[in-house]
Design a protein around this motif. Structure first.
Motif, PDB file in Angstrom:
ATOM      1  N   UNK A 254     -17.146  20.058 -10.774  1.00 10.34           N
ATOM      2  CA  UNK A 254     -17.890  19.735 -11.987  1.00 10.34           C
ATOM      3  C   UNK A 254     -19.206  19.049 -11.666  1.00 10.34           C
ATOM      4  N   UNK A 255     -20.184  19.326 -12.522  1.00 12.23           N
ATOM      5  CA  UNK A 255     -21.454  18.595 -12.518  1.00 12.23           C
ATOM      6  C   UNK A 255     -21.491  17.811 -13.819  1.00 12.23           C
ATOM      7  N   UNK A 256     -21.923  16.570 -13.737  1.00 13.87           N
ATOM      8  CA  UNK A 256     -21.889  15.689 -14.908  1.00 13.87           C
ATOM      9  C   UNK A 256     -22.974  14.640 -14.801  1.00 13.87           C
ATOM     10  N   UNK A 257     -23.768  14.357 -15.852  1.00 14.97           N
ATOM     11  CA  UNK A 257     -23.866  15.056 -17.128  1.00 14.97           C
ATOM     12  C   UNK A 257     -24.239  16.526 -16.990  1.00 14.97           C
ATOM     13  N   UNK A 258     -24.449  17.163 -18.160  1.00 18.36           N
ATOM     14  CA  UNK A 258     -24.692  18.595 -18.161  1.00 18.36           C
ATOM     15  C   UNK A 258     -26.142  18.975 -18.338  1.00 18.36           C
ATOM     16  N   UNK A 259     -26.619  18.889 -19.567  1.00 19.98           N
ATOM     17  CA  UNK A 259     -27.931  19.436 -19.884  1.00 19.98           C
ATOM     18  C   UNK A 259     -29.067  18.951 -18.998  1.00 19.98           C
ATOM     19  N   UNK A 260     -29.135  17.646 -18.676  1.00 25.26           N
ATOM     20  CA  UNK A 260     -30.255  17.244 -17.817  1.00 25.26           C
ATOM     21  C   UNK A 260     -30.069  17.680 -16.356  1.00 25.26           C
ATOM     22  N   UNK A 261     -28.954  18.322 -16.035  1.00 22.82           N
ATOM     23  CA  UNK A 261     -28.622  18.644 -14.637  1.00 22.82           C
ATOM     24  C   UNK A 261     -28.304  20.126 -14.443  1.00 22.82           C
ATOM     25  N   UNK A 262     -28.916  20.977 -15.267  1.00 28.01           N
ATOM     26  CA  UNK A 262     -28.634  22.419 -15.173  1.00 28.01           C
ATOM     27  C   UNK A 262     -29.084  23.000 -13.838  1.00 28.01           C
ATOM     28  N   UNK A 263     -30.124  22.409 -13.244  1.00 24.26           N
ATOM     29  CA  UNK A 263     -30.566  22.874 -11.924  1.00 24.26           C
ATOM     30  C   UNK A 263     -29.457  22.660 -10.893  1.00 24.26           C
ATOM     31  N   UNK A 264     -28.735  21.557 -11.036  1.00 22.84           N
ATOM     32  CA  UNK A 264     -27.644  21.267 -10.104  1.00 22.84           C
ATOM     33  C   UNK A 264     -26.504  22.268 -10.316  1.00 22.84           C
ATOM     34  N   UNK A 265     -26.185  22.541 -11.583  1.00 24.95           N
ATOM     35  CA  UNK A 265     -25.141  23.542 -11.883  1.00 24.95           C
ATOM     36  C   UNK A 265     -25.495  24.863 -11.201  1.00 24.95           C
ATOM     37  N   UNK A 266     -26.742  25.297 -11.364  1.00 22.22           N
ATOM     38  CA  UNK A 266     -27.152  26.594 -10.827  1.00 22.22           C
ATOM     39  C   UNK A 266     -27.044  26.612  -9.300  1.00 22.22           C
ATOM     40  N   UNK A 267     -27.491  25.560  -8.660  1.00 23.63           N
ATOM     41  CA  UNK A 267     -27.415  25.534  -7.193  1.00 23.63           C
ATOM     42  C   UNK A 267     -25.973  25.499  -6.701  1.00 23.63           C
ATOM     43  N   UNK A 268     -25.139  24.734  -7.381  1.00 22.97           N
ATOM     44  CA  UNK A 268     -23.730  24.633  -6.963  1.00 22.97           C
ATOM     45  C   UNK A 268     -23.055  25.993  -7.085  1.00 22.97           C
ATOM     46  N   UNK A 269     -23.276  26.665  -8.211  1.00 18.40           N
ATOM     47  CA  UNK A 269     -22.629  27.966  -8.396  1.00 18.40           C
ATOM     48  C   UNK A 269     -23.125  28.968  -7.357  1.00 18.40           C
ATOM     49  N   UNK A 270     -24.457  28.978  -7.134  1.00 15.38           N
ATOM     50  CA  UNK A 270     -25.014  29.935  -6.175  1.00 15.38           C
ATOM     51  C   UNK A 270     -24.526  29.654  -4.757  1.00 15.38           C
ATOM     52  N   UNK A 271     -24.433  28.384  -4.408  1.00 16.52           N
ATOM     53  CA  UNK A 271     -24.099  28.044  -3.028  1.00 16.52           C
ATOM     54  C   UNK A 271     -22.627  28.300  -2.709  1.00 16.52           C
ATOM     55  N   UNK A 272     -21.725  28.058  -3.658  1.00 18.81           N
ATOM     56  CA  UNK A 272     -20.297  28.088  -3.311  1.00 18.81           C
ATOM     57  C   UNK A 272     -19.487  29.153  -4.048  1.00 18.81           C
ATOM     58  N   UNK A 273     -19.980  29.613  -5.203  1.00 21.75           N
ATOM     59  CA  UNK A 273     -19.231  30.626  -5.957  1.00 21.75           C
ATOM     60  C   UNK A 273     -17.858  30.150  -6.396  1.00 21.75           C
ATOM     61  N   UNK A 274     -17.653  28.848  -6.451  1.00 21.63           N
ATOM     62  CA  UNK A 274     -16.353  28.319  -6.887  1.00 21.63           C
ATOM     63  C   UNK A 274     -16.383  28.147  -8.411  1.00 21.63           C
ATOM     64  N   UNK A 275     -15.197  28.038  -9.033  1.00 16.97           N
ATOM     65  CA  UNK A 275     -15.190  27.744 -10.463  1.00 16.97           C
ATOM     66  C   UNK A 275     -15.970  26.440 -10.717  1.00 16.97           C
ATOM     67  N   UNK A 276     -17.014  26.558 -11.525  1.00 22.60           N
ATOM     68  CA  UNK A 276     -17.972  25.454 -11.701  1.00 22.60           C
ATOM     69  C   UNK A 276     -18.057  25.072 -13.176  1.00 22.60           C
ATOM     70  N   UNK A 277     -17.895  23.804 -13.436  1.00 24.32           N
ATOM     71  CA  UNK A 277     -17.906  23.314 -14.812  1.00 24.32           C
ATOM     72  C   UNK A 277     -18.981  22.252 -14.985  1.00 24.32           C
ATOM     73  N   UNK A 278     -19.433  22.117 -16.227  1.00 22.33           N
ATOM     74  CA  UNK A 278     -20.351  21.033 -16.549  1.00 22.33           C
ATOM     75  C   UNK A 278     -19.742  20.228 -17.674  1.00 22.33           C
ATOM     76  N   UNK A 279     -20.043  18.949 -17.694  1.00 21.87           N
ATOM     77  CA  UNK A 279     -19.579  18.076 -18.770  1.00 21.87           C
ATOM     78  C   UNK A 279     -20.778  17.753 -19.645  1.00 21.87           C
ATOM     79  N   UNK A 280     -20.767  18.292 -20.861  1.00 23.64           N
ATOM     80  CA  UNK A 280     -21.782  17.901 -21.838  1.00 23.64           C
ATOM     81  C   UNK A 280     -21.316  16.546 -22.372  1.00 23.64           C
ATOM     82  N   UNK A 281     -21.870  15.478 -21.823  1.00 24.78           N
ATOM     83  CA  UNK A 281     -21.258  14.158 -22.009  1.00 24.78           C
ATOM     84  C   UNK A 281     -21.587  13.560 -23.375  1.00 24.78           C
ATOM     85  N   UNK A 282     -20.974  12.401 -23.598  1.00 31.74           N
ATOM     86  CA  UNK A 282     -21.046  11.754 -24.902  1.00 31.74           C
ATOM     87  C   UNK A 282     -22.482  11.545 -25.383  1.00 31.74           C
ATOM     88  N   UNK A 283     -23.365  11.102 -24.499  1.00 28.19           N
ATOM     89  CA  UNK A 283     -24.740  10.845 -24.914  1.00 28.19           C
ATOM     90  C   UNK A 283     -25.483  12.114 -25.304  1.00 28.19           C
TER      91      UNK A 283
END
Ligand code: PBG
Length: 332
Positions: A254-283
């Motif tokens: 998981x990458x957390x928070x979500x929206x401000x960190x979409x670049x991290x989500x994209x890199x993680x998915x591209x680099x590892x191809x593992x099931x990747x989740x983001x947490x759209x957090x409370x704020x």
């Protein structure tokens, strides 16, 4: 650009955008109810439904109502519900022992949901903050957050949750070595099918404020979480953390928070191809809700657009407080 594209006017990129049917046909990413993990808050008692000021539209529910909510979520097609307990302040201690009490609120909630709504997967949170008199995710001694004693406590917590019937464990603590320790303990204790969704790239973020109100941790926390949660300035470090957690036996990351960190989500998915989740957090949720309540944005549209963005970034799914509302919208 790619050489296969004819020059204008042979290529007019507006052509496939001309009608709703054509736009549907060429749509690259789609949000489905099956992408959603719904975080919920549980309190002691019966018939309890408590609003949370900083999370408008979200309530803490007692176990009886939580079971009803889980049934409703399952009926909507939401595959996973994630339980967070509001812990009685009297149970918060220095050594956090309530965390691995087999009958703590979270474990009772997990058992109740699995007994009544077996088809929904239950995810839990592994971190000491709800049980810690210091409000930190780890054991504190002389102002230091101790890594290895915390991992020992987290392993006990993980086993108690697996015993209660949790399908997915969510270590959100950011200690080093916890995934390997938990995985080994699960294997040794007959829980080889329990999944670990590691909060691998969890940033020290201001966007968790409303969540800390929801679980009653805001008052307890002294200082910040910067010695264990990540620096928001870093991305390479996120990849190292994900790699480390996968190598220790995490099934999903998981990458957390979500929206401000979409670049991290994209890199993680591209680099590892593992099931990747983001947490759209409370704020993040609170920002959208607040703007919508003021009439400054269209709340439903903002909700859907923000969630679709996670899919575009490569996420397999999203933890979001919007889950039931999205599910109802997607149904129509
Ligand atoms: C606790 C935990 C936090 C969140 C999930 N698990 C807060 C924190 O780390 O302080 C935040 C979730 C949210 O803001 O919605 N370990």
């Amino acid at each position: 650009m790619r050489p296969t594209q004819a020059p204008f006017p042979a290529t007019r990129l507006r052509r496939p955008r001309a009608t709703a049917a054509l736009r549907d046909l060429v749509q690259e990413n789609r949000l489905s109810v099956k992408d959603l993990i719904w975080p919920v808050f549980v309190v002691e008692g019966e018939g309890q439904r408590q609003p949370i000021d900083s999370l408008p539209g979200v309530e803490r529910l007692s176990i009886d109502y939580l079971v009803d909510a889980a049934a409703e979520a399952a009926a909507l097609g939401i595959p996973v519900i994630c339980v967070f307990p509001y812990t009685d302040p009297a149970l918060k201690t220095q050594n956090c022992r309530e965390a691995w009490n087999p009958d703590n609120l979270s474990n009772r909630a997990v058992r109740a949901i699995k007994a009544s709504v077996p088809e929904i997967a239950v995810m839990t949170d592994i971190a000491l903050d709800p049980y810690n008199i210091n409000g930190h995710d780890g054991i504190v001694e002389d102002g230091m957050i101790l890594n290895d004693p915390t991992v020992d406590a987290l392993v006990k917590m993980a086993l108690a949750q697996a015993e209660a019937g949790a399908d997915i464990l969510g270590p959100s603590d950011m200690m080093d070595g916890r995934i390997g320790a938990m995985r080994a303990a699960l294997e040794e204790n007959g829980h080889s099918n329990v999944n670990i969704l590691s909060y691998s790239a969890k940033y020290a973020s201001c966007f968790y404020g409303p969540f800390r109100d929801a679980v009653g941790a805001s008052g307890a926390l002294k200082g910040d979480k910067k010695t264990y949660q990540m620096n928001p300035a870093n991305t390479d470090e996120a990849l190292r953390l994900v790699q480390r957690d996968l190598s220790e036996g995490a099934d999903m990351v998981m990458v957390k928070p979500g929206m401000p960190y979409l670049d991290v989500c994209a890199r993680v998915k591209q680099a590892f191809g593992a099931p990747t989740f983001a947490y759209q957090v409370s704020g993040e949720y609170a920002m959208i809700q607040a703007a919508a309540e003021n009439g400054w944005i269209d709340g439903d549209a903002a909700m859907l657009e923000s969630l679709l963005a996670f899919k575009r970034a490569g996420c397999d799914g999203i933890l979001t407080y919007f889950a039931p509302r999205v599910a109802r919208l997607l149904q129509n």
